[in-house]
Design a protein around this motif. Sequence first.
Motif, short mmCIF file in Angstrom:
data_model
loop_
_atom_site.label_atom_id
_atom_site.label_comp_id
_atom_site.label_asym_id
_atom_site.label_seq_id
_atom_site.Cartn_x
_atom_site.Cartn_y
_atom_site.Cartn_z
N LYS A 230 -1.40 60.47 -38.81
CA LYS A 230 -2.12 60.64 -37.53
C LYS A 230 -1.79 58.99 -36.72
N ALA A 231 -1.48 59.13 -35.54
CA ALA A 231 -1.00 57.96 -34.94
C ALA A 231 -2.35 57.06 -34.47
N LYS B 48 -1.78 51.23 -51.35
CA LYS B 48 -1.34 52.77 -51.64
C LYS B 48 -0.71 53.26 -50.46
N ILE B 49 -0.92 52.76 -49.29
CA ILE B 49 -0.27 53.56 -48.26
C ILE B 49 1.03 53.04 -47.77
N THR B 50 2.05 53.95 -47.27
CA THR B 50 3.25 53.63 -46.75
C THR B 50 3.10 54.14 -45.13
N ILE B 51 3.74 53.15 -44.35
CA ILE B 51 3.48 53.59 -42.93
C ILE B 51 4.78 53.72 -41.99
N GLU B 52 4.78 54.39 -41.10
CA GLU B 52 5.79 53.93 -40.06
C GLU B 52 5.19 53.56 -38.75
N LEU B 53 5.84 52.54 -38.38
CA LEU B 53 5.52 51.75 -37.22
C LEU B 53 6.49 52.02 -36.01
N GLU C 1 -1.65 53.58 -16.17
CA GLU C 1 -1.17 54.72 -17.09
C GLU C 1 0.19 54.57 -17.59
N HIS C 2 1.04 53.62 -16.92
CA HIS C 2 2.30 53.22 -17.41
C HIS C 2 2.05 52.44 -18.83
N GLN C 3 1.12 51.19 -18.58
CA GLN C 3 0.59 50.50 -19.89
C GLN C 3 0.40 51.34 -20.95
N ARG C 4 -0.59 52.40 -20.54
CA ARG C 4 -1.14 53.13 -21.82
C ARG C 4 0.14 53.77 -22.74
N ASN C 5 1.24 54.02 -21.91
CA ASN C 5 2.41 54.74 -22.58
C ASN C 5 3.03 53.88 -23.37
N ARG C 6 3.22 52.55 -22.67
CA ARG C 6 3.94 51.45 -23.31
C ARG C 6 3.02 50.81 -24.50
N ARG C 7 3.21 51.45 -25.70
CA ARG C 7 2.28 51.10 -26.84
C ARG C 7 2.79 50.88 -28.17
N THR C 8 2.33 50.31 -29.11
CA THR C 8 2.65 50.33 -30.52
C THR C 8 1.75 50.92 -31.36
N GLU C 9 2.34 51.83 -32.19
CA GLU C 9 1.49 52.57 -33.08
C GLU C 9 1.82 52.51 -34.52
N PHE C 10 1.10 52.77 -35.54
CA PHE C 10 1.53 53.28 -36.70
C PHE C 10 0.82 54.38 -37.38
N LYS C 11 1.25 55.08 -38.42
CA LYS C 11 0.78 56.18 -38.88
C LYS C 11 1.14 55.99 -40.31
N VAL C 12 0.16 56.69 -41.27
CA VAL C 12 0.24 56.56 -42.69
C VAL C 12 1.24 57.79 -43.07
N THR C 13 2.37 57.76 -43.74
CA THR C 13 3.36 58.53 -44.17
C THR C 13 3.32 58.78 -45.63
N ARG C 14 2.54 58.22 -46.33
CA ARG C 14 2.36 58.52 -47.82
C ARG C 14 1.23 57.72 -48.32
N ILE C 15 0.59 58.46 -49.26
CA ILE C 15 -0.41 57.59 -50.02
C ILE C 15 -0.26 57.84 -51.20
#
Length: 652
Positions: free
Chosen positions: A537-538, A573-578, A636-650
């Motif tokens: 989940k981003a 315990k978490i591993t993430i993708e940035l 709207e363009h600013q919302r698209n220019r973003r940095t996210e992370f999501k948990v890929t493993r626990i």
Amino acid sequence: MMRHYKTLGALALLVALNGCGPFKSSLSKGDKDFKQGEYQLAIEHYQAALKNSRNARTANFKLAEAYRLSNRLPQAEPFYKAAIDAGQKNEETLFRYGMALKAVGKYDEAAAQLQQYLSVAANKTFIAIASREVENLKQVPAILNTATYQVIEPLKAANSPASDFGPVVHQGQLIFASTRESQVYKGNGEGFQDLYVMTQNDTTGSAVSLGEPVNSVGIHEATPTFTNEGRTMIFARSNSGKKNGRQDVDLFVSQFKTGKWSEPTLLSFNDDAAWDATPAFSPDGKTLYFSSDRRGGQGGNDIWSTTLDEGGRFSRPVNLGAPINTPGNESFPHVAPDGTLYIASDGHPGLGGLDLFRIKGDSIINLGTPLNSVGDDFAIFFTERAVGPHSDGFNEYNLDTQKGYFSSNRAGGMGGDDIYGFEKRQPKLVNFFVDGRVVERNDKTNATTAMGNIRVTLQNEQGQKVAETVSTAGGAFTFKLDTASVYSVLAEREGYFAARQSVITQGKTPPQSQLTQPLTEIRLTTTLTLTKIVKNKAIVVENIFYDFDKANIRPDAAIELDKLVQTLVDNPKITIELSSHTDSRGNDLYNQDLSQRRAQSAVDYIISKGIDKNRITAKGYGESRPVVKNAKTEAEHQRNRRTEFKVTRIDE
């Protein structure tokens, strides 16, 4: 005066003179008075010479020296500067000017001047003092910022336009020295010092001379101390200034018999060639402390002691040595009723001339403000003891006696020196608490519900555990905090991102004047919000901005990435993708490359903070995953220019 200090080296006063006849005449008269120790008369002649001089440096330097040697160093400061400005830049002038700057509270300028002096110094005595003083000046901020909870008031009934100092309490009476005598002492233009007495609680100002034979015409008397149930008095007496007089000051003893004091006699341990003064008995009357510049000391005036045997004979004086004594001047010893030794010194780290110090083993503790000031603060005398320590964190002060008197020539007084009363008033205390609540946020409704039985940890600024508790059924928890501290509270539960909030008491203690109760509770509040960990989940990392067409981490982005670092630390315990995303403007391939470089730059920053590189990967998505499709506006363009992370493993 009784507090005259010996010069530390030969004065460079015999310089070639230039100028007109009146200058030479006034200067010669001043030199004659100066050599006889009649500094006030010398000052008047030097001031006259200054008005007529073509060579101001000589007159200014001699004028400054006359002020210094008559214990008026602050008044010497502008004349040292004028001498230097006029071209007199010899070693002694540079050194004396640095010391005078400290005497007027110009601490930064004093340190700079003394360091400048040391760069050209050759005189070993001056070098030792200047080097020590440069280090002492570094401690001035700490002295100024240490709370002592002392309150001082001038003792108006004892003070006069003259100098009044050295108070002691004897059988309900206050005895002190004063220069209110009409006969003028030519050393400083004030009257000779005599001992005066008044009822301790008198408010009318009716002090009277202790009279003969203790006081004598044309001679100084000061600083009495008592033993033998008050029937034996030892005090300091100077010579008359005549050539056949003894050197400077000696200690005399007088006995109280048939209702009056006996003719004073010279004590056996005085040194004919030394300044012996400011005596003080220990509470049991068996040890006498005094100040002397006799041979065998550390330099300047030192504190010495001698013991009194049953036959009334004093032992050979012993120097108290370092660290109590320094190459500077230590004087006015006093032993409080609890046996603690106090002294005045200009050799230990202080605020101006003489400061007051407490001796605790090998520690020499500056009594701080308001007892100490930029002026001379000396001759402390305690009248009451503390009842014992208090549980308020200030035990070092609470073991001290609490009330008494001291002397000071600080600004705002009635005369040259004035007597002040002091009292330590128990500080009003503050207890800090943090009252917190642990809640869970529902991502769909954004509503929160209380979470009970959650482990909550209080950590210090270094991340070490200070205390731990479990939240109540309603999610509540409480920790007691120290003042002036930085904490964080951390809530943890399996399957949730740990929640952390900082809690700071630093700078939040109200001034004593604003506290109305002996004990005030200040309760801080915080909320720890736990969020479930959902794989893949981003989650947007807010406020990660890059300069146009660049991938380097800006300082404002680093602040936000540090929060992600803390999340990884708190959730081991978490591993993430940035991931990094661009808007749809520009070339697709270029945006893809730019986003990958930006994501990798962020990941490299996080790894540099100690996060295992195997726990985080970088992914650039370019413009392929817009939040707002067909974006039109800049927002709207600013919302698209973003940095996210999501948990890929626990990890289990």
